[in-house]
Design an enzyme around this catalytic site. Sequence first.
Site, PDB file in Angstrom:
ATOM      1  N   GLU A 145       0.830  -1.216   0.000  1.00  0.00           N
ATOM      2  CA  GLU A 145       0.000   0.000   0.000  1.00  0.00           C
ATOM      3  C   GLU A 145       0.857   1.255   0.000  1.00  0.00           C
ATOM      4  OE1 GLU A 145      -2.744  -0.074   3.291  1.00  0.00           O
ATOM      5  OE2 GLU A 145      -3.985  -1.639   2.373  1.00  0.00           O
ATOM      6  N   GLU A 200      -6.195  -7.403  -0.622  1.00  0.00           N
ATOM      7  CA  GLU A 200      -6.412  -7.276   0.828  1.00  0.00           C
ATOM      8  C   GLU A 200      -7.740  -6.574   1.057  1.00  0.00           C
ATOM      9  OE1 GLU A 200      -3.141  -5.758   3.519  1.00  0.00           O
ATOM     10  OE2 GLU A 200      -4.812  -4.560   4.312  1.00  0.00           O
TER      11      GLU A 200
HETATM   12  C1  IDC Z   1      -2.550  -3.640  10.513  1.00  0.00           C
HETATM   13  C2  IDC Z   1      -2.731  -4.805  11.466  1.00  0.00           C
HETATM   14  C3  IDC Z   1      -2.359  -4.370  12.828  1.00  0.00           C
HETATM   15  C4  IDC Z   1      -0.978  -3.761  12.809  1.00  0.00           C
HETATM   16  C5  IDC Z   1      -0.923  -2.646  11.807  1.00  0.00           C
HETATM   17  C6  IDC Z   1       0.397  -1.931  11.713  1.00  0.00           C
HETATM   18  O1  IDC Z   1      -4.051  -5.278  11.400  1.00  0.00           O
HETATM   19  O2  IDC Z   1      -2.434  -5.442  13.736  1.00  0.00           O
HETATM   20  O3  IDC Z   1      -0.676  -3.298  14.075  1.00  0.00           O
HETATM   21  O4  IDC Z   1      -1.266  -3.152  10.557  1.00  0.00           O
HETATM   22  O5  IDC Z   1       1.432  -2.746  11.528  1.00  0.00           O
HETATM   23  C7  IDC Z   1      -3.905  -2.081   5.857  1.00  0.00           C
HETATM   24  C8  IDC Z   1      -2.553  -2.680   5.845  1.00  0.00           C
HETATM   25  C9  IDC Z   1      -2.366  -3.675   6.966  1.00  0.00           C
HETATM   26  C10 IDC Z   1      -3.070  -3.216   8.226  1.00  0.00           C
HETATM   27  C11 IDC Z   1      -4.578  -3.165   7.948  1.00  0.00           C
HETATM   28  C12 IDC Z   1      -5.422  -2.776   9.145  1.00  0.00           C
HETATM   29  O6  IDC Z   1      -2.209  -3.267   4.607  1.00  0.00           O
HETATM   30  O7  IDC Z   1      -0.986  -3.825   7.198  1.00  0.00           O
HETATM   31  O8  IDC Z   1      -2.806  -4.151   9.223  1.00  0.00           O
HETATM   32  N1  IDC Z   1      -4.816  -2.260   6.837  1.00  0.00           N
HETATM   33  O9  IDC Z   1      -5.086  -1.491   9.588  1.00  0.00           O
HETATM   34  N2  IDC Z   1      -4.427  -1.301   4.943  1.00  0.00           N
HETATM   35  C13 IDC Z   1      -5.648  -0.916   5.336  1.00  0.00           C
HETATM   36  C14 IDC Z   1      -5.913  -1.530   6.553  1.00  0.00           C
END
Ligand code: IDC
Length: 445
Positions: free
Chosen positions: A282, A369
């Site tokens: 992303e 995702e």
């Molecule tokens: C989130 C995880 C969370 C973690 C965070 C940061 O769910 O546990 O602490 O990342 O590392 C994304 C991202 C994905 C995110 C997810 C939810 O690709 O890494 O995971 N998210 O926030 N994009 C939109 C949402």
Amino acid sequence: MYRLYNLSTGEHLFTADEHEKKVLTETYHWRYEGIGWYAPASGTPVYRLYNTSTGEHFYTMDRNERRVLISQYRWTDENLAFYSDDGHRYPVYRQFNAAASPRACHNYTGDTNEVRVLTGNHGWKNEGVCWYGTREGEKAKTQGRGMYGVLSVSGTDLTDVYGNAVRLKGISTHGIAWYPAYINQGAFQYFRDQWGANTIRLAMYTAEYGGYCTGGDRAKLEALVDSGVQAASALGMYVIIDWHILSDSNPKTYQSQAVDFFRRMSAKYADYGNVLYEICNEPNGGTTWGDIRSYADAVIQVIRANDPDSVILVGTPTWSQDIDKAASDRLPYNNIMYSLHFYAATHKDQLRSRLVSAHNSGLPVFIDEFSTVEASGNGNVDYASAEAWKQLILQYHLSYVGWNLSNKNESSAILRENVTSVSGGWSDGDFKASGLWLKGLMQSS
Ligand code: IDC
């Protein structure tokens, strides 16, 4: 005679029926393995029988064996399957494996090398010549390890080797550095067999704590990627290697590390045929599509040098939401798809209409995702918005991957916090609402 392999039962099935081959490979867990042998247009009939309790198909030209199996052992008669060559040009041999798991089965091949290997050290008993073909078969040119064989991108679709549209349905791991225990065959098989998943995404963070580019143990992370690839391959599943940029915002930040990583990964998995490369999860912050293009040019070139055909997924600006930017300025390579990520409780009509426009303009979009909760990875499932997304997924035959396989204390983590098993054997009660919704999606698409 087409040879098909059932990834769940280990059975080989032989058919001359194009339609049967199509249905079995598209709808069930069968993989096309090429031509077994060539059968003549006439000769001695070979009959096919079906065992309704074990699910095995069996072939014989011995009329007495056929009669006994039907009358005394309750096999179903499936009648004439093909003919055996009366000129005895090409012998086909039958082998039996009493100890095969989950059940005993037969194999039929004209390849004497295969007979030698099976009977030499794999526990098979050679039962001799069972019938004759006219000439030797041919191995499928591009077999691959995934259940639909090697994939390509055609228009907006992902397609199998015959040009049929296929949909990848997957589950993403959480960061593999933090939740490595879920990378195992038992877990993957659970989702394949109980939910209908055919894909696993391995999320390797690049910049967060323990990330690949910020002090993480690279050898260990690559070993985890490899164990994920091996487990998925053993199950006929596809596997996405995800270079999970996030707080590093712009993929150019760690471009040289990415180029080196994907060079080695694509060399290692060049002949697997079931590995997809997601080169930047992303992009965000001020990252433009121009930045991503320049990064993608560098990474795609090193992948293509090793593997000219693998499917490559390219992230888009604003956390993989600006697919319109990609739609108006596409990359000049084959087998590329563009990432759209959504979190249903946050992303609604505006992002959905962007998907509709991009799709209508012919852009191949892959939802590598998503979750039904908020973009934070937390909050409640938004069922109404999730349903609207589901309709688009169904209508446009989109591939998708749900976030995330862990029991973390956040609503997007599909397992409940108190669930400690990491290798399958779960029941519905072990999943949070986001997980059950994902299961429902997989079962209806
Ligand atoms: C989130 C995880 C969370 C973690 C965070 C940061 O769910 O546990 O602490 O990342 O590392 C994304 C991202 C994905 C995110 C997810 C939810 O690709 O890494 O995971 N998210 O926030 N994009 C939109 C949402």
